[in-house]
Design an enzyme around this catalytic site. Structure first.
Site, PDB file in Angstrom:
ATOM      1  N   LYS A 281      -8.722  16.687 -17.380  1.00 42.95           N
ATOM      2  CA  LYS A 281     -10.117  16.295 -17.184  1.00 42.95           C
ATOM      3  C   LYS A 281     -10.809  17.284 -16.251  1.00 42.95           C
ATOM      4  O   LYS A 281     -10.178  17.903 -15.390  1.00 42.95           O
ATOM      5  CB  LYS A 281     -10.201  14.884 -16.603  1.00 42.95           C
ATOM      6  CG  LYS A 281      -9.655  13.799 -17.531  1.00 42.95           C
ATOM      7  CD  LYS A 281     -10.475  13.666 -18.790  1.00 42.95           C
ATOM      8  CE  LYS A 281      -9.963  12.548 -19.692  1.00 42.95           C
ATOM      9  NZ  LYS A 281      -8.688  12.895 -20.359  1.00 42.95           N
ATOM     10  N   ASP A 282     -12.125  17.410 -16.405  1.00 41.82           N
ATOM     11  CA  ASP A 282     -12.925  18.362 -15.632  1.00 41.82           C
ATOM     12  C   ASP A 282     -12.933  18.018 -14.146  1.00 41.82           C
ATOM     13  O   ASP A 282     -12.782  16.863 -13.748  1.00 41.82           O
ATOM     14  CB  ASP A 282     -14.371  18.365 -16.133  1.00 41.82           C
ATOM     15  CG  ASP A 282     -14.490  18.916 -17.540  1.00 41.82           C
ATOM     16  OD1 ASP A 282     -14.035  18.247 -18.466  1.00 41.82           O
ATOM     17  OD2 ASP A 282     -15.051  20.008 -17.689  1.00 41.82           O
ATOM     18  N   ARG A 283     -13.180  19.053 -13.334  1.00 43.39           N
ATOM     19  CA  ARG A 283     -13.325  18.842 -11.891  1.00 43.39           C
ATOM     20  C   ARG A 283     -14.752  18.413 -11.538  1.00 43.39           C
ATOM     21  O   ARG A 283     -14.944  17.419 -10.841  1.00 43.39           O
ATOM     22  CB  ARG A 283     -12.991  20.136 -11.139  1.00 43.39           C
ATOM     23  CG  ARG A 283     -13.154  20.013  -9.618  1.00 43.39           C
ATOM     24  CD  ARG A 283     -12.946  21.352  -8.931  1.00 43.39           C
ATOM     25  NE  ARG A 283     -11.592  21.851  -9.142  1.00 43.39           N
ATOM     26  CZ  ARG A 283     -10.536  21.504  -8.403  1.00 43.39           C
ATOM     27  NH1 ARG A 283     -10.682  20.636  -7.413  1.00 43.39           N
ATOM     28  NH2 ARG A 283      -9.353  22.024  -8.644  1.00 43.39           N
TER      29      ARG A 283
END
Length: 285
Positions: free
Chosen positions: A90-92
């Site tokens: 998942k994205d930061r």
């Protein structure tokens, strides 16, 4: 020497890719201006057994990626990385929720207590359960996205390019905002019915394409001493595969045949993981 399709990639990788499959852009906007502007919820369709050595945790995090949470779980439960499972990255720069599994006799209490400390990261435990098996990569059924765009501005050169009755809308006193809304709705309907060329985004390639450059150095040099860690190899190979996919897809978009099947191509049945190669007979049919 590195492959030609990778050697000349610019540092900002995806920005050079053509995005004109269904016409020019209708508007400009700020994307992911704040973490809350990009929200991802991982959907996991598993009937938990309610018992077993694996503790499942659904965690919501802000400005933290999957690796950050893995490290936090390792420290909290004092387990090796191999004892922790997850379904996807998942994205930061976002607000995301996803599932993790940890081999531990403890419940979620040690982790939630740590999250309540003053110096804890912005992570929340939303749900926990027991199960008999470790969560595996790709185990989630889907991801749900909420995307908020800010500072939206219509692009005048494309304001009336859609196949809609803009003259009628204008004669009825509609302003530029309503025309843009009308055009965007029409464009979204095209995407829903006909799909779109789905490039890999910049997060796959690291900051300014560093993952691809590191991968090329690794692939074209003598064996690294000490050897590159397994997770790094996986990251580099993923970046190279994604860059190659983007380069091939961009060429197909420019030729106007990105959504047409070609003999010999690999295909996947919609809604399944069944992959097969399209042969001449199937192509002709």
């Amino acid at each position: 020497m590195p492959p030609d399709f990778l050697s000349d990639l610019p540092a900002d990788l995806p920005s050079y890719l053509p995005r004109t499959a269904w016409g020019g852009a209708l508007f400009s906007a700020r994307f992911k201006a704040e973490p809350e502007d990009f929200q991802v919820t991982e959907n996991l369709d598993i009937a938990f057994s309610g018992e077993g050595e694996h503790l499942y945790l659904r965690l919501e995090k802000t400005e933290r990626n999957t690796a950050d949470v893995l490290n936090a779980l390792k420290r909290c439960y004092k387990v090796p990385k191999q004892a922790i499972g997850f379904a996807g990255q998942k994205d930061r720069h976002a607000v995301t929720s996803q599932w993790f599994s940890v081999v531990t006799p403890d419940d979620e209490t040690p982790f939630t207590r740590w999250l309540e400390a003053e110096d804890s990261p912005p992570i929340r435990c939303l749900q926990s359960a027991r199960h008999s098996r470790k969560i595996r990569l790709g185990a989630h059924s889907s991801n749900t996205f909420v995307v908020r765009l800010k500072q939206v501005r219509a692009l005048a050169e494309n304001a009336a390019t859609e196949d809609v009755d803009n003259n009628t809308a204008a004669s009825a006193g509609a302003n530029a905002a309503s025309i843009l809304k009308h055009n965007v709705k029409h464009r979204l309907q095209i995407l829903a019915n006909k799909g779109f060329p789905n490039y890999y985004g910049p997060q796959r390639f690291g900051r300014k394409g560093a993952n691809v450059r590191n991968a090329l150095r690794w692939l074209t040099s003598a064996p690294a001493i000490p050897p590159i860690a397994r997770d790094k190899r996986s990251l580099y190979l993923s970046a190279v595969r994604s860059a190659a996919f983007n380069r091939v897809l961009s060429a197909r978009v420019q030729r106007g045949n990105w959504n047409e099947l070609r003999s010999g191509e690999l295909c996947m049945l919609n809604g399944t993981n069944s992959v097969f190669q399209l042969n001449d007979a199937e192509y002709e049919a």
